[in-house]
Enzyme design. Sequence first.
Site, short mmCIF file in Angstrom:
data_model
loop_
_atom_site.label_atom_id
_atom_site.label_comp_id
_atom_site.label_asym_id
_atom_site.label_seq_id
_atom_site.Cartn_x
_atom_site.Cartn_y
_atom_site.Cartn_z
N ASP A 155 38.88 34.10 53.07
CA ASP A 155 39.11 32.75 52.57
C ASP A 155 39.20 32.80 51.06
OD1 ASP A 155 39.54 30.04 52.73
OD2 ASP A 155 37.43 29.49 52.90
N GLU B 112 43.64 32.45 48.52
CA GLU B 112 43.61 32.82 49.94
C GLU B 112 44.25 34.19 50.16
OE1 GLU B 112 43.80 28.20 51.58
OE2 GLU B 112 45.64 29.36 51.28
N ASP C 71 41.44 30.42 57.83
CA ASP C 71 41.70 29.00 58.07
C ASP C 71 42.87 28.51 57.22
OD1 ASP C 71 40.62 27.92 55.46
OD2 ASP C 71 38.77 28.80 56.24
N ASP D 163 34.01 31.62 53.42
CA ASP D 163 34.03 30.47 52.53
C ASP D 163 32.79 30.47 51.63
OD1 ASP D 163 35.03 27.67 51.80
OD2 ASP D 163 33.00 27.25 52.50
N HIS E 230 52.74 39.09 24.38
CA HIS E 230 53.40 37.84 24.00
C HIS E 230 53.57 37.77 22.48
CE1 HIS E 230 49.65 36.25 22.34
NE2 HIS E 230 49.04 36.75 23.41
N GLU F 51 44.48 36.79 29.99
CA GLU F 51 43.65 37.45 29.00
C GLU F 51 42.18 37.39 29.38
OE1 GLU F 51 42.93 39.65 27.03
OE2 GLU F 51 43.80 39.12 25.07
#
Length: 440
Positions: free
Chosen positions: A25, A66, A90, A140, A243, A321
């Site tokens: 999950d 997920e 799920d 979960d 960048h 980052e």
Amino acid sequence: MPAHHGPYRGIRSVTGGPKVVVEADGGARGNPGPAGFGAVVRDAGTGEVLAERAEAIGVATNNVAEYRGLLAGLEAAAEVGASAVDVRMDSKLVVEQMSGRWQIKNPGLRPLAAQAATLVRRFDSVTFGWIPRERNKHADGLANAAMDRAAGKPARGPAGAVVTAAEPGAVGPARAAAPVPGAAGLPAGGLDEEARQVAGPDSAARAQAREVAARAAAKGGAARPTWEPRPASTATRLVLLRHGETDFTAQRRYSGRGDVPLSERGRAQVAAAADRIARLVGDTPVTAVVTSPLSRCTATAEAVAATLGGPPVVVEPDLIEVDFGAWEGRTFAEVRERWPAELDRWLASVAVAPPGGESFAAVTKRVRRVVAGLLSTYPGGTVVVVSHVSPVKILLRDALAAGDAFLHRLHLDPAGLSVVDTWPDGNVSVRTVNDTAHLR
């Protein structure tokens, strides 16, 4: 991914392993928002917990989290030497996409699905099935515990008890606990690390799993070194691009998760870097431009893709980052003045995080996942990877088999270019580091 019917089948790396159930999950508090995943590996016959995985992954969407839970569960199943896997989640979307019944329209999910498909081929068979959330409480609970820890809150399990989950990426048994209904009514273990350390002797199922995993590890090994020049045409080439400059760069401030845009100077640097990459790759098509989700990187990636003729831009959350926590936005001088002891500890060990932030050891785990995913998704291709100082330094450190001191000794300029080639046998060649000729 091509459509298919029934379970995946492929060549596994180990024989004689157990059949397991993987419950996985993931979730985000906000979409996107702070996210995490959890995964549990159980013996299919007894329901015994053989392994747990849980980790916070920074800012991501529910679907990304997920898929990350699925990847962690499959990796854990491989480590315990499983031969057949029954995946239960799920997430209707992940189950249907991995079963080949739904198309993967979101480009950000395609690399994750490709990674999962690569892992699936390590087993004799893998099936995917949907279960209600009520029957996925263990995974979960692991995901929520990881997110709680990342937020500095007491981690809580499915029943609300304060717990401590395994270290991110750890594989191990869970303590016995009051049963929590799981898939097909299997009992779910707890998450107490202290209890895990004093657990009793391995059961027969766990002992078999450990034995098979040990045999698999013994067959592995690093690529054999070679002095012979290798043909670049057979390698997967990663063109690493930091960048362009932001206002924080010019002001010498810690710039981590804050979404600081490119400055005017930064945009000019990006344009020059894009032209440089176009000359570098020549007639070789670029398979994809994979980028951190922060805008200073996505703007860089989009400019590069436009110059290269429009290869897909894929957002990879793990390229974000490092989280500088309390130091975010502070100048280097301010941090040295206000947090001298904490700064010294951080500089001395990759396991130490800034106050409220993230360690380089944690960044290393996600960067290595990214590299593994790129190599499996784009074998033999050329991929531009747009990221930040820390992920690019870590990737180069690993490529050069260097020590941790490398991270503090290597300088990377805004819009600096590095090139790493990796061959199918695992050999690596670092071609270029921090090329800035295009900025002069």
